[in-house]
Design a protein around this motif. Structure first.
Motif, PDB file in Angstrom:
ATOM      1  N   GLU A   1       1.799  -7.510   5.413  1.00 54.60           N
ATOM      2  CA  GLU A   1       1.972  -6.061   5.496  1.00 54.60           C
ATOM      3  C   GLU A   1       1.063  -5.543   6.616  1.00 54.60           C
ATOM      4  OE1 GLU A   1       1.531  -2.275   2.483  1.00 54.60           O
ATOM      5  OE2 GLU A   1       0.024  -3.853   2.346  1.00 54.60           O
TER       6      GLU A   1
ATOM      7  N   SER B   1       0.789  -1.232   0.000  1.00 50.97           N
ATOM      8  CA  SER B   1       0.000   0.000   0.000  1.00 50.97           C
ATOM      9  C   SER B   1       0.823   1.285   0.000  1.00 50.97           C
ATOM     10  CB  SER B   1      -0.958   0.006   1.194  1.00 50.97           C
ATOM     11  OG  SER B   1      -0.244  -0.059   2.409  1.00 50.97           O
ATOM     12  N   GLN B   2       2.047   1.249   0.522  1.00 51.66           N
ATOM     13  CA  GLN B   2       2.889   2.455   0.542  1.00 51.66           C
ATOM     14  C   GLN B   2       3.766   2.470  -0.723  1.00 51.66           C
ATOM     15  OE1 GLN B   2       3.011   5.036   2.492  1.00 51.66           O
ATOM     16  NE2 GLN B   2       1.653   4.345   4.124  1.00 51.66           N
TER      17      GLN B   2
ATOM     18  N   ASP C   1      -0.864  -0.028   8.233  1.00 50.01           N
ATOM     19  CA  ASP C   1      -0.356   1.261   7.756  1.00 50.01           C
ATOM     20  C   ASP C   1       0.660   1.113   6.617  1.00 50.01           C
ATOM     21  OD1 ASP C   1       1.955   0.412   9.077  1.00 50.01           O
ATOM     22  OD2 ASP C   1       1.951   2.056  10.526  1.00 50.01           O
ATOM     23  N   GLY C   2       1.012  -0.121   6.277  1.00 46.51           N
ATOM     24  CA  GLY C   2       1.940  -0.370   5.178  1.00 46.51           C
ATOM     25  C   GLY C   2       3.391  -0.100   5.496  1.00 46.51           C
ATOM     26  N   LEU C   3       3.719   0.152   6.769  1.00 44.30           N
ATOM     27  CA  LEU C   3       5.091   0.508   7.141  1.00 44.30           C
ATOM     28  C   LEU C   3       5.870  -0.633   7.788  1.00 44.30           C
ATOM     29  CD1 LEU C   3       4.454   4.123   8.438  1.00 44.30           C
ATOM     30  CD2 LEU C   3       5.339   3.394   6.200  1.00 44.30           C
TER      31      LEU C   3
ATOM     32  N   GLY D   1       7.083  11.223   1.817  1.00 47.07           N
ATOM     33  CA  GLY D   1       6.879  10.191   0.812  1.00 47.07           C
ATOM     34  C   GLY D   1       8.089   9.344   0.477  1.00 47.07           C
TER      35      GLY D   1
ATOM     36  N   LEU E   1       8.702   6.994   6.962  1.00 49.68           N
ATOM     37  CA  LEU E   1       8.630   7.850   5.776  1.00 49.68           C
ATOM     38  C   LEU E   1       8.689   9.318   6.163  1.00 49.68           C
ATOM     39  CD1 LEU E   1       5.783   6.166   3.692  1.00 49.68           C
ATOM     40  CD2 LEU E   1       8.239   5.718   3.626  1.00 49.68           C
TER      41      LEU E   1
END
Length: 106
Positions: A66, A8-9, A69-71, A96, A93
């Motif tokens: 994942e 997602s990120q 939050d995708g992090l 971005g 991040l």
């Protein structure tokens, strides 16, 4: 089943793609100029680490999980140094781009 193309990120998805392609230009494009990293809770020089662990070792990163939050990721990671292992990755991040990442056992 790998989630590599579904992350997602965008910066994390590009990071994984760059690792798998061993593409220096693409990898550095995902990172802030002052990006840092740690591996197994030890800080490393990012350039030296990437040369050894990515560009000099034929890596393959297949994301299996994942976070919402995708992090954070869990991935099967393979390279010529360590062979196959389960790894955990956490990204920070800034504007971005990846400003810090942590890798370790997953």
């Amino acid at each position: 089943m790998s989630l590599n193309n579904k992350l997602s990120q965008p910066a994390v998805r590009a990071f994984v793609a760059a690792v798998n392609a061993t593409d220096r230009k693409a990898l550095w494009a995902t990172l802030t100029p002052d990006a840092s990293m740690s591996d197994d809770n030890m800080d490393h020089n990012l350039v030296e680490w990437a040369e050894r662990e990515i560009f000099g070792s034929h890596p393959r990163m297949d994301v299996e999980w994942e976070s919402d939050d995708g992090l954070s990721l869990r991935a099967r990671y393979h390279n010529d140094i360590w062979g196959d292992l389960s790894s955990a990755w956490t990204f920070t991040l800034t504007d971005g781009k990846i400003s810090h990442f942590e890798a370790g056992p997953g």
